[in-house]
Design a protein around this motif. Structure first.
Motif, PDB file in Angstrom:
ATOM      1  N   SER A 191      40.936  35.047  41.412  1.00  0.00           N
ATOM      2  CA  SER A 191      40.161  36.284  41.389  1.00  0.00           C
ATOM      3  C   SER A 191      40.985  37.386  40.735  1.00  0.00           C
ATOM      4  CB  SER A 191      39.780  36.702  42.815  1.00  0.00           C
ATOM      5  OG  SER A 191      39.221  38.009  42.809  1.00  0.00           O
ATOM      6  N   MET A 192      40.674  37.671  39.491  1.00  0.00           N
ATOM      7  CA  MET A 192      41.380  38.740  38.787  1.00  0.00           C
ATOM      8  C   MET A 192      41.180  40.071  39.506  1.00  0.00           C
ATOM      9  SD  MET A 192      43.268  39.525  36.128  1.00  0.00           S
ATOM     10  CE  MET A 192      42.994  38.367  34.777  1.00  0.00           C
ATOM     11  N   LEU A 193      39.958  40.291  40.011  1.00  0.00           N
ATOM     12  CA  LEU A 193      39.651  41.555  40.669  1.00  0.00           C
ATOM     13  C   LEU A 193      40.542  41.779  41.886  1.00  0.00           C
ATOM     14  CD1 LEU A 193      36.325  43.268  41.295  1.00  0.00           C
ATOM     15  CD2 LEU A 193      37.652  42.636  43.302  1.00  0.00           C
ATOM     16  N   VAL A 194      40.643  40.807  42.773  1.00  0.00           N
ATOM     17  CA  VAL A 194      41.458  40.959  43.974  1.00  0.00           C
ATOM     18  C   VAL A 194      42.931  41.153  43.613  1.00  0.00           C
ATOM     19  CG1 VAL A 194      42.308  39.793  46.049  1.00  0.00           C
ATOM     20  CG2 VAL A 194      39.878  39.708  45.482  1.00  0.00           C
ATOM     21  N   CYS A 195      43.416  40.342  42.697  1.00  0.00           N
ATOM     22  CA  CYS A 195      44.831  40.440  42.305  1.00  0.00           C
ATOM     23  C   CYS A 195      45.160  41.817  41.733  1.00  0.00           C
ATOM     24  CB  CYS A 195      45.172  39.354  41.294  1.00  0.00           C
ATOM     25  SG  CYS A 195      45.123  37.667  41.961  1.00  0.00           S
ATOM     26  N   MET A 196      44.305  42.301  40.849  1.00  0.00           N
ATOM     27  CA  MET A 196      44.580  43.574  40.188  1.00  0.00           C
ATOM     28  C   MET A 196      44.393  44.762  41.132  1.00  0.00           C
ATOM     29  SD  MET A 196      45.596  42.655  37.248  1.00  0.00           S
ATOM     30  CE  MET A 196      45.493  43.989  36.066  1.00  0.00           C
ATOM     31  N   GLN A 197      43.402  44.676  42.036  1.00  0.00           N
ATOM     32  CA  GLN A 197      43.193  45.786  42.960  1.00  0.00           C
ATOM     33  C   GLN A 197      44.311  45.883  43.996  1.00  0.00           C
ATOM     34  OE1 GLN A 197      39.193  45.351  44.517  1.00  0.00           O
ATOM     35  NE2 GLN A 197      38.297  46.429  42.769  1.00  0.00           N
ATOM     36  N   TRP A 202      43.674  48.115  39.167  1.00  0.00           N
ATOM     37  CA  TRP A 202      42.248  48.352  38.951  1.00  0.00           C
ATOM     38  C   TRP A 202      41.713  49.222  40.079  1.00  0.00           C
ATOM     39  CZ3 TRP A 202      39.408  43.185  37.322  1.00  0.00           C
ATOM     40  CH2 TRP A 202      39.898  42.776  36.075  1.00  0.00           C
ATOM     41  N   LYS A 203      40.763  50.093  39.750  1.00  0.00           N
ATOM     42  CA  LYS A 203      40.118  50.925  40.756  1.00  0.00           C
ATOM     43  C   LYS A 203      39.049  50.122  41.498  1.00  0.00           C
ATOM     44  CE  LYS A 203      40.792  55.331  38.345  1.00  0.00           C
ATOM     45  NZ  LYS A 203      40.109  56.519  37.752  1.00  0.00           N
ATOM     46  N   GLN A 207      31.856  49.966  47.168  1.00  0.00           N
ATOM     47  CA  GLN A 207      32.183  50.536  48.468  1.00  0.00           C
ATOM     48  C   GLN A 207      32.420  49.465  49.538  1.00  0.00           C
ATOM     49  OE1 GLN A 207      32.760  53.764  48.775  1.00  0.00           O
ATOM     50  NE2 GLN A 207      33.383  53.480  50.918  1.00  0.00           N
ATOM     51  N   ASN A 208      31.768  48.301  49.418  1.00  0.00           N
ATOM     52  CA  ASN A 208      31.916  47.266  50.450  1.00  0.00           C
ATOM     53  C   ASN A 208      33.259  46.543  50.366  1.00  0.00           C
ATOM     54  OD1 ASN A 208      31.372  45.850  48.118  1.00  0.00           O
ATOM     55  ND2 ASN A 208      30.055  44.333  49.106  1.00  0.00           N
ATOM     56  N   LEU A 209      34.076  46.894  49.370  1.00  0.00           N
ATOM     57  CA  LEU A 209      35.406  46.297  49.259  1.00  0.00           C
ATOM     58  C   LEU A 209      36.518  47.228  49.753  1.00  0.00           C
ATOM     59  CD1 LEU A 209      35.253  44.592  45.719  1.00  0.00           C
ATOM     60  CD2 LEU A 209      34.792  43.570  47.962  1.00  0.00           C
ATOM     61  N   VAL A 210      36.174  48.483  50.022  1.00  0.00           N
ATOM     62  CA  VAL A 210      37.200  49.477  50.366  1.00  0.00           C
ATOM     63  C   VAL A 210      37.961  49.086  51.626  1.00  0.00           C
ATOM     64  CG1 VAL A 210      37.605  51.862  51.078  1.00  0.00           C
ATOM     65  CG2 VAL A 210      36.031  51.377  49.196  1.00  0.00           C
ATOM     66  N   ASP A 211      37.239  48.761  52.697  1.00  0.00           N
ATOM     67  CA  ASP A 211      37.910  48.417  53.958  1.00  0.00           C
ATOM     68  C   ASP A 211      38.727  47.136  53.825  1.00  0.00           C
ATOM     69  OD1 ASP A 211      36.899  50.650  55.186  1.00  0.00           O
ATOM     70  OD2 ASP A 211      35.228  49.615  56.145  1.00  0.00           O
ATOM     71  N   LEU A 212      38.199  46.183  53.066  1.00  0.00           N
ATOM     72  CA  LEU A 212      38.930  44.928  52.863  1.00  0.00           C
ATOM     73  C   LEU A 212      40.206  45.187  52.062  1.00  0.00           C
ATOM     74  CD1 LEU A 212      35.901  42.629  52.032  1.00  0.00           C
ATOM     75  CD2 LEU A 212      37.321  42.518  54.088  1.00  0.00           C
ATOM     76  N   TYR A 213      40.113  46.032  51.062  1.00  0.00           N
ATOM     77  CA  TYR A 213      41.285  46.398  50.270  1.00  0.00           C
ATOM     78  C   TYR A 213      42.341  47.054  51.160  1.00  0.00           C
ATOM     79  CZ  TYR A 213      44.148  49.618  47.521  1.00  0.00           C
ATOM     80  OH  TYR A 213      45.202  50.336  47.019  1.00  0.00           O
TER      81      TYR A 213
END
Length: 261
Positions: A191-197, A202-203, A207-213
């Motif tokens: 998952s490029m998104l998870v790795c980069m965030q 990456w920004k 919104q449903n990923l904020v708490d997980l991040y």
């Protein structure tokens, strides 16, 4: 039924195998000795009826059993896994792994020696969603520094997107790495998104990923060192398979090496 009530421990000490309802039973019987042989401890749930009958046939009818390792059949104790180090707090036990000359537990989950002095681990993670959003699952593989597998982890995520499932997978893996006692972690996933965030490159637009991040970042900061990198899907096949298996689990249900926790 609470399966933890049916937990039992298989302890091999030299050429003798003991079966105990609790580790306290073993400690009380064995005592403490620096000269004791190395010990391997496995945990299982629901001692098979055949095993109880076999042990009883040898005159072993109490809650504590003891037999020769040579008399142990391959599937006698069902599916067992090595104990986590935190289960052994207050113990002077020294652990060896199932790859050494041990009892014939071919049904034992393949794993690396459980040792409280481990420092570094590798975490492979992936998520899956049938429909995106749809029924989703999180999968993670925890390995020791030399690449040997420690645990395979699955968690049901319920109805969610792929990105949510992937975050849940990396969070699941980090939680277990910390639980075992690892201090340094190298994380990889497709998952490029998870790795980069998680690296703050990456920004977060959803919104449903904020708490997980935030949860992932909090766990990340508990390690002495943390590295994460993106890998191609073909190099993440085991975590991918676990994520797809996890879809079958109810939301929040976790399986460790196929055993529900």
């Amino acid at each position: 039924m609470d399966e933890h009530k049916d937990a039992f421990y298989v302890v091999q000490k030299g050429g003798v195998i003991g079966v105990y309802k609790t580790l306290s039973d073993f400690r009380e019987e064995a005592g403490s000795s620096a000269q004791s042989p190395k010990i391997t401890v496995y945990k299982g749930y629901g001692l098979p009826k055949e095993a109880e009958e076999y042990l009883a046939s040898r005159g072993l009818k109490n809650s504590i059993y003891s037999i020769s390792a040579d008399d142990a059949s391959e599937h006698m104790f069902g599916k067992v896994v090595p104990c986590l180090p935190q289960e052994m707090v207050g113990s002077d036990l020294v652990f060896t792994g199932p790859q050494t000359k041990q009892m014939k537990l071919d049904n034992c989950v393949e794993t690396q020696t459980v040792s409280s002095n481990w420092q570094s681990c590798i975490l492979e993670f992936d998520g899956a969603s049938k429909g995106n959003p749809g029924l989703a699952g999180a999968g993670a593989v925890l390995r020791s520094e030399d690449g040997k597998r420690v645990y395979r982890l699955c968690e049901g995520v319920g109805i969610a997107t792929n990105n949510v499932a992937e975050y849940r997978a990396v969070i699941l893996g980090m939680k277990y790495a910390l639980k075992i006692g690892f201090k340094h972690i190298y994380v990889r996933g497709d998952s490029m998104l998870v790795c980069m965030q998680i690296e703050d490159k990456w920004k977060i637009k959803s919104q449903n990923l904020v708490d997980l991040y935030k949860e992932a970042r909090e766990l990340k900061d508990k390690f002495l060192s943390f590295q994460i990198s993106h890998v191609k899907r073909e190099f993440n096949s085991e975590a991918d398979a676990l994520a797809n298996e996890a879809i079958k689990l109810r939301s929040g249900q976790v399986e460790v090496d196929g055993i529900t926790t």
